[in-house]
Design a protein around this motif. Structure first.
Motif, PDB file in Angstrom:
ATOM      1  N   ARG A 343     -13.339  -6.483  -6.131  1.00 43.33           N
ATOM      2  CA  ARG A 343     -13.673  -7.640  -6.955  1.00 43.33           C
ATOM      3  C   ARG A 343     -15.080  -7.441  -7.517  1.00 43.33           C
ATOM      4  NH1 ARG A 343     -14.272 -11.920  -2.935  1.00 43.33           N
ATOM      5  NH2 ARG A 343     -15.173 -10.156  -1.815  1.00 43.33           N
ATOM      6  N   HIS A 344     -15.382  -8.142  -8.583  1.00 40.40           N
ATOM      7  CA  HIS A 344     -16.711  -7.962  -9.175  1.00 40.40           C
ATOM      8  C   HIS A 344     -17.801  -8.423  -8.207  1.00 40.40           C
ATOM      9  CE1 HIS A 344     -16.370 -12.290 -10.033  1.00 40.40           C
ATOM     10  NE2 HIS A 344     -17.671 -12.281 -10.188  1.00 40.40           N
ATOM     11  N   SER A 399     -13.494  -6.269 -14.004  1.00 40.99           N
ATOM     12  CA  SER A 399     -14.522  -6.477 -12.977  1.00 40.99           C
ATOM     13  C   SER A 399     -15.897  -6.054 -13.474  1.00 40.99           C
ATOM     14  CB  SER A 399     -14.164  -5.691 -11.707  1.00 40.99           C
ATOM     15  OG  SER A 399     -12.949  -6.144 -11.147  1.00 40.99           O
ATOM     16  N   TYR A 403     -19.337  -8.175 -13.847  1.00 42.62           N
ATOM     17  CA  TYR A 403     -20.562  -7.698 -13.194  1.00 42.62           C
ATOM     18  C   TYR A 403     -21.746  -7.729 -14.158  1.00 42.62           C
ATOM     19  CZ  TYR A 403     -23.814  -4.365 -11.035  1.00 42.62           C
ATOM     20  OH  TYR A 403     -24.925  -3.754 -10.506  1.00 42.62           O
TER      21      TYR A 403
END
Length: 636
Positions: A343-344, A399, A403
């Motif tokens: 996940r980010h 993701s 970010y």
């Protein structure tokens, strides 16, 4: 064979033979032998800084080493690497004087090593110490989890002799076998909480929670307390004996959590170090971390047995350590193999307390950039060979965009560096541009000093046809967006509206023709062209025709506005590109960074031209109201 179930730690107890007791027993035995035989000790043996005055007969009757050495001298000095030193020698001498020495898990490894050195085999005496020690190891120690752990621990000061005699390897194989039996034991199949990662899935790494989970099974707690060299051998044996990777992986995670990731362990090493505490602690952590990297499972098994958050926890820890370059590459490759499962929120964000200069040059961001580039290169190479689809690449792209959205608000992030981060993922590999749009919007909001050309250059990376309906609507109303992007979003909405009406029209005609073919006539309650459409289901033929006529009129007006805008800007824009209904791009060339890049055909447009955009917005609202009116008609 006894399994490691509920009991206290096997190392809580100790041997009944302490050093003072052994020395006292040996002196008494020598005196007793002297009284019985009327012979004084005639042999001097030097070992571990001590001198032992002994009788010759007991020595040569059971020890092949003394049988050979005492032929030429009555004084012998044993080497410094004598196994176990003077304490082990005292225990063996009790045995040579026929004292009923009790063998236990605390002394058997030392007795076996000394017996081998002194050649105490059956050829010199029946059931000599070598045979007795081996018999005890095979029939007692290797059948019991606690005894095996004790013997393995006691082998540490006896290395390398204990390894050469295969005591260590036999302990390792025995522990691995019993661990496999523990996993396969029927009554425990529904209660293996320590090896179940379900409670940690989707959460950031927390050392204390993982430590608590690892302590739920004592046999796991015992394994992760072992020195790393022994632990590494046990993991190898578990895999050789067939333990499934979904059980092996968590054990490796628990070990790394205790000895690499735990701040408490690192602080303990610093405080107990005799010289440079920080340096010594880092050296120990580096050694274990590099070994853990080698123990991590292969690519196809990595994502199923080890949490992705664990890889990022190791990556973050490695940034503060001076790992070997090959270990860094291995860790990055391991993380690349599971990046599509991350996940980010797992990605490493710059730590403010350690930041110097721009966030874009921080070690965390540069490391994440390198890993994502490795992933993109690897996946595109695989995809080009037709081996696997590029679906995972779009997940990583999503993701990555989330970010860079988190770091886009940092004022130290320059536009050139921000563009480099955007270009880590090629535009074609993004299935959706929603998060990219969010990242650019965040950057524009926080960096208000950008010029119109810089804003337009950033927005070039956004393709409106890859935006969701909600993001398109937001882009139209976003004051930070250049006019060309707003207009592109408007026209895409126009295209979508036109296509929706066309689909509804086709559906309506099909149902009408089907009914006519079956019954020869149309019923009063015939289906409307909006049946099955998301906004309406029951418009009359007259309403439909009226709506179609109004939509066409609005489209013509928008096209007219578009032409007028093009004429208005023709003096400043020599070329532009038009995005067709099919999404094709007719621009001839891409302009360099910093210049305007057209998206719908407006190139570099003055912000004062938004008066025209206001008219287009009004038309768009009329289309929306028209569609809402159809929905109300449907619900009547």
């Amino acid at each position: 064979m006894e399994s490691p179930k509920g009991r206290t730690s096997p190392l809580m107890g100790s041997s009944p033979y302490s050093s003072p007791n052994i020395a006292l027993l040996l002196r008494r035995r020598i005196l007793s032998w002297t009284r019985e035989t009327k012979l004084e000790p005639s042999i001097s043996v030097h070992v571990g800084g001590k001198i032992f005055e002994l009788h010759k007969v007991p020595l040569i009757s059971k020890c092949g080493y003394f049988n050979k050495a005492l032929q030429n001298s009555s004084e012998i000095e044993l080497p410094e690497n004598f196994p176990g030193g003077s304490e082990s020698f005292e225990m063996v001498m009790l045995f040579t004087y026929d004292f009923p020495l009790i063998i236990d898990p605390f002394n058997v490894s030392a007795l076996r090593c000394v017996a081998d050195f002194l050649e105490m085999a059956e050829e010199y005496h029946p059931l000599n110490l070598v045979e007795r020690s081996d018999l005890y190891l095979n029939q007692v120690v290797f059948q019991n989890w606690d005894d095996t752990l004790i013997v393995l621990q006691k082998c540490i000061p006896l290395i390398p002799v204990s390894e050469e005699l295969l005591i260590v390897s036999r302990c390792v194989e025995s522990l691995a076998f019993m661990a496999c039996m523990e996993i396969l034991e029927p009554e425990r199949k529904t209660n293996r909480s320590a090896l179940s990662m379900q409670g940690l899935t989707g959460r950031n790494w927390n050392c204390e929670i993982v430590k608590e989970i690892a302590g739920q099974d004592l046999w796991i707690k015992d394994l992760i307390a072992l020195p790393f060299e022994f632990f590494k051998q046990i993991i190898g044996s578990l895999r050789r004996q067939g333990m499934r990777e979904k059980y092996v992986g968590p054990i490796v995670m628990f070990y790394a959590n205790k000895w690499v990731l735990s701040k408490k362990t690192h602080k303990f090493w610093e405080e107990t170090s005799e010289e440079n505490g920080i340096e010594d602690a880092n050296t120990k952590v580096i050694t274990i971390l590099e070994g853990i990297i080698d123990l991590l499972p292969l690519e196809e098994k990595a994502g199923n047995s080890i949490l992705v958050a664990f890889y990022f926890a190791l990556l973050l820890r490695s940034l503060s350590l001076n790992l070997r370059e090959d270990s860094k590459i291995k860790l990055h490759e391991k993380l690349v193999s599971v990046l599509h499962l991350a996940r980010h929120s797992d990605f490493l964000l710059p730590e403010k307390r350690n930041r110097s200069g721009s966030v874009g040059s921080s070690l965390e961001v540069e490391t994440m950039e390198r890993i994502v580039k490795m992933y993109v290169a690897g996946r595109r190479k695989i995809g080009s060979k037709g081996q696997t689809p590029l679906r995972d690449l779009s997940v990583v792209a999503d993701s990555w965009d989330q970010y860079i959205t988190e770091i886009a608000s940092d004022l130290s992030l320059g536009i050139e560096r921000f563009v480099q981060l955007i270009e880590v993922i090629p535009t074609v590999d993004r299935e959706t541009h929603d998060h990219l749009y969010e990242a650019i919007t965040t950057y524009l909001l926080e960096h208000s000093g950008l010029s119109s050309e810089e804003k337009t250059s950033l927005c070039y990376y956004i393709e409106c046809r890859k935006l969701s309906h909600e993001k398109c609507v937001h882009a139209v109303q976003n004051d930070q967006m250049p006019l060309r992007l707003i207009v592109q979003a408007l026209f895409l909405q126009q295209i979508h509206t036109h296509q929706a009406l066309k689909d509804c029209s086709d559906s309506f005609r099909y149902m009408q023709s089907s009914e006519l073919a079956v019954t020869g006539t149309l019923t009063p309650n015939s289906a409307s062209p909006y049946d099955g459409c998301p906004h309406s289901t029951s418009l009359s033929n007259k309403e439909y025709e009226s709506a179609s006529f109004r939509i066409q009129a609005l489209e013509k007006e928008i096209i007219s506005l578009k032409k007028s805008l093009q004429c208005e800007n023709s003096a400043t824009v020599p070329s532009f590109r038009v995005m067709g209904l099919d999404g094709s791009n007719t621009s001839r060339r891409r302009k360099p960074f910093g210049q305007v890049r057209g998206c719908v055909g407006f190139g570099s447009m003055t912000w004062g031209s938004q008066r025209c955009a206001g008219r287009i917005l009004k038309l768009f609202r009329r289309i929306g109201l028209l569609r809402k009116g159809k929905g109300k008609g449907m619900r009547k």
